[in-house]
Design an enzyme around this catalytic site. Structure first.
Site, PDB file in Angstrom:
ATOM      1  N   HIS A 117       0.812  -1.218   0.000  1.00  0.00           N
ATOM      2  CA  HIS A 117       0.000   0.000   0.000  1.00  0.00           C
ATOM      3  C   HIS A 117       0.847   1.271   0.000  1.00  0.00           C
ATOM      4  O   HIS A 117       0.284   2.371  -0.042  1.00  0.00           O
ATOM      5  CB  HIS A 117      -0.910   0.018   1.231  1.00  0.00           C
ATOM      6  CG  HIS A 117      -1.807  -1.175   1.327  1.00  0.00           C
ATOM      7  ND1 HIS A 117      -2.869  -1.377   0.485  1.00  0.00           N
ATOM      8  CD2 HIS A 117      -1.782  -2.247   2.154  1.00  0.00           C
ATOM      9  CE1 HIS A 117      -3.479  -2.505   0.803  1.00  0.00           C
ATOM     10  NE2 HIS A 117      -2.827  -3.066   1.808  1.00  0.00           N
ATOM     11  N   ARG A 118       2.158   1.141   0.077  1.00  0.00           N
ATOM     12  CA  ARG A 118       2.985   2.351   0.139  1.00  0.00           C
ATOM     13  C   ARG A 118       2.824   3.195  -1.120  1.00  0.00           C
ATOM     14  O   ARG A 118       2.775   4.432  -1.047  1.00  0.00           O
ATOM     15  CB  ARG A 118       4.459   1.969   0.326  1.00  0.00           C
ATOM     16  CG  ARG A 118       4.818   1.549   1.746  1.00  0.00           C
ATOM     17  CD  ARG A 118       6.316   1.534   1.937  1.00  0.00           C
ATOM     18  NE  ARG A 118       6.690   1.248   3.307  1.00  0.00           N
ATOM     19  CZ  ARG A 118       7.121   0.078   3.729  1.00  0.00           C
ATOM     20  NH1 ARG A 118       7.210  -0.931   2.879  1.00  0.00           N
ATOM     21  NH2 ARG A 118       7.453  -0.106   4.985  1.00  0.00           N
ATOM     22  N   ALA A 119       2.732   2.564  -2.290  1.00  0.00           N
ATOM     23  CA  ALA A 119       2.597   3.322  -3.531  1.00  0.00           C
ATOM     24  C   ALA A 119       1.316   4.139  -3.532  1.00  0.00           C
ATOM     25  O   ALA A 119       1.302   5.293  -3.995  1.00  0.00           O
ATOM     26  CB  ALA A 119       2.624   2.373  -4.734  1.00  0.00           C
TER      27      ALA A 119
END
Length: 669
Positions: A271-273
């Site tokens: 989910h970092r992107a």
């Protein structure tokens, strides 16, 4: 700076929102990576800090103060004195120790006070500034893990040698590396918002312009700055204004959904992107002076955050891609009047301007824009696990990594750590010594520094060592001569590719009744070519003896501390017919022995299990012509915890391609 538009744009947005964390710039030598990092530092506005704070504490945010500032502030009846200063620029050297990076005991201050005193490290100095790491791929892995963990958490907690101290650590992290000298581990890169390449080729006119600018600056620095300085000042003011606007910029739920769907289509993990893309879209809108995010901001976020993390690089066949939308203004330029009026009218903005009409990725994960395809193709990492090698312990040479409490023979003494361990107890030891000798008060007796055996610390040294690839080739009658040529060709190819990474290659042939070491561990292509010029084939298949001999070669190389990891590559059709006991029997006792397949399988299983137990990797390449895999080869790979690779057409290129990805796996774990 000529060219590098995407990186320059990303650095400006990073200056607007330091919460993006940082950027990784990959590129060959001479692509201005360091210049870009220092240029970005020039864009950051000055910061107000508490005077004498160890980590540039913000007087307006007491919740982030370090322990020393909190303790000092509690004793003051007024606000602490603050000063205005430029943000720090701290570069992490490759040979940095853990103490210098995180902080440790201040020996001199501890001796004076008789108590442990914290000495700030580089992470404290870099807070609210720029932390620059050149050649990130060559930084010691454990230190890289510590550094990224602290920066990701935003807090550095030091609990060691009687010290308990906490301080904030939120710098802008800029890391650069040359992919030709080794890759960076994926989990480190994933923690930063931006991953871009500086290898985008420049046109002839651009390269000429770059040379002319350098010559112009060297001939007349004052005139050069008079020409280009005002543009930098304008950009600095724009970044400062965008920082004030950033908190007011909002995204709609539909816009967030668009970014998440683009990340899903691109096959991005985690989910970092998604989170980074949202922040970058807000920063882009703030830079343009808008309170609402528009479609162009979302597209910029996809290009800079999601696209470099995507594995989709192939455009759809026989399909005309849609024309790319016009890019927004470059950072540093003023918005057009029409655009400014639209920005003011953002609350009444049509829905079509809030979200792009098309996706950059198809539902199948295919990149639709050929212009972006060319951009990513240049920036995609093209190099495998190259030079540098694994790090192995060494008793007498290598890089000093950390101090250790000695166990066994005393190795090189870590003077710094020994002094830090002894410093807090000097006053008590002098008092005890003085009382024991009946000395008068105020009279100094004995040595200046009192050391005890439990103060002693030794150095842990690590040095670089490459991998050892041991080819065990079945040279029996069932193996055709071209298989032997393929194994020889693969060994020579690996040697030619391994000069940076300190890798070595050995070759063992199995034929007749015994196996023989045809090529001891070597890095020399010339010596290997001479030894492998003529290798006979024919006879039985003593695979058990060949693997046992490979284990012995690997153990000897590891004992001599010449290698960091060992890979055994067995090239065979899986038709073993000579037992290990028959191979080890003397020539006088060797007669025609019956083929006992059950005994051969049992021996091979035991040797494969020993390979796994010794921490060696096993790759079994099945060259059998049958469409069904060899049961013995599959069984060997399973018991050895390795990999089974069927290659009926075993060319040197195919064997090399199957072997190369295994090198560096242990070092990069």
């Amino acid at each position: 700076m000529v060219g590098q538009d995407a990186i320059r744009r990303a650095l400006v947005l990073l200056a607007v929102d330091p919460g993006l964390g940082g950027i990784v710039i990959a590129g060959r030598r001479g692509t201005a990576k360091s210049v870009l990092a220092r240029g970005m530092h020039a864009l950051l506005p000055p910061i107000r800090v508490i005077r004498r704070s160890c980590c540039n504490a913000d007087p307006a945010d007491p919740g982030t103060w370090d322990d020393a500032t909190v303790a000092h502030g509690a004793t003051l009846s007024r606000k602490p004195i603050s000063i205005l200063m430029p943000p720090p620029f701290v570069q992490v050297p490759l040979g940095v120790s853990e103490d210098r990076l995180l902080g440790s005991v201040d020996v001199a201050a501890s001796i004076r006070r008789g108590l442990p005193v914290f000495q700030p490290g580089l992470l404290a100095e870099a807070h609210r500034g720029v932390l620059y790491i050149d050649e990130l791929n060559l930084l010691e892995p454990s230190l890289a893990n510590l550094l990224f963990t602290v920066v990701d958490a935003g807090i550095n907690r030091v609990e060691r040698e009687g010290i308990s101290f906490q301080h904030p650590c939120r710098p802008v992290l800029i890391a650069t590396y040359n992919p030709a000298e080794g890759e960076v581990r994926a989990h480190l890169i994933d923690r930063l918002a931006l991953v871009l390449s500086a290898d985008t080729p420049l046109s002839l006119d651009q390269r000429v312009e770059a040379v002319e600018r350098v010559l112009e600056q060297a001939a007349d620095p004052v005139g050069f700055w008079r020409c280009h300085g005002p543009g930098l000042a304008d950009l600095q003011r724009q970044v400062a204004t965008a920082r004030r606007w950033l908190g007011r910029v909002k995204l709609t739920g539909e816009q967030v959904r668009y970014l998440v769907e683009e990340a899903i289509r691109a096959g991005v993990e985690g989910h970092r992107a998604d989170l980074f893309a949202v922040r970058l879209a807000r920063a882009q809108a703030a830079l343009e002076g808008r309170r609402l995010v528009v479609a162009a901001d979302l597209r910029r976020a996809v290009e800079l955050v999601i696209l470099p993390r995507s594995a989709a690089l192939v455009p759809p066949p026989d399909r005309e891609p849609p024309p790319p939308p016009q890019p927004p203004n470059e950072p540093g330029g003023e918005p057009e009047p029409e655009q400014a009026s639209q920005a003011e009218a953002a609350p009444d903005q049509p829905q079509s301007d809030a979200v792009p009409e098309i996706f950059l990725f198809s539902p199948e994960g295919v990149l639709l824009d050929p212009h972006l395809l060319a951009q990513v193709a240049h920036g995609k990492r093209r190099h495998g696990k190259a030079g540098g090698g694994a790090l192995v312990p060494s008793p007498d040479r290598g890089r000093y990594v950390r101090p250790l409490i000695p166990r066994g023979p005393i190795r090189p003494i870590a003077i710094d750590a020994t002094l830090r361990a002894a410093a807090p107890y000097q006053r008590a030891r002098r008092r005890s010594l003085s009382q024991g000798k009946g000395g008068r008060k105020g009279q100094r007796q004995g040595p200046r520094l009192l050391l005890r055996e439990d103060d002693l610390r030794v150095k842990q040294l690590l040095r670089k060592a490459g991998a050892l690839v041991i080819f065990v080739v079945d040279a029996s009658g069932s193996m055709a001569q071209n298989r032997m040529q393929a194994a020889k060709g693969a060994a020579l190819q690996l040697l030619t590719q391994a000069y940076r990474s300190r890798d070595q290659v050995a070759l063992i042939t199995c034929r007749g009744r015994r196996a023989e070491v045809q090529l001891p561990p070597s890095r020399s292509v010339t010596a290997a070519s001479r030894r492998l010029e003529r290798l006979p084939c024919g006879g039985g298949s003593p695979l058990a003896h060949g693997l046992a001999l490979a284990v012995r070669v690997g153990v000897n190389a590891r004992r001599a501390k010449e290698v960091g990891e060992i890979l055994i590559v067995l090239i065979s059709d899986g038709r073993a017919n000579v037992t290990l006991s028959n191979s080890l029997a003397s020539s006088a006792d060797a007669g025609p022995a019956p083929v006992v397949l059950a005994e051969i399988r049992q021996e091979l299983r035991a040797i494969a299990a020993a390979i796994q137990g010794l921490g060696m990797e096993l790759l079994v390449i099945d060259t059998g012509r049958s469409h069904r895999p060899s049961g013995l080869a599959v069984e060997l790979a399973r018991h050895g915890g390795g990999r089974y690779q069927p290659l009926p057409d075993a060319t040197p290129q195919a064997i090399n391609a199957a072997t190369r990805p295994w090198l560096g796996r242990t070092a990069g774990a």
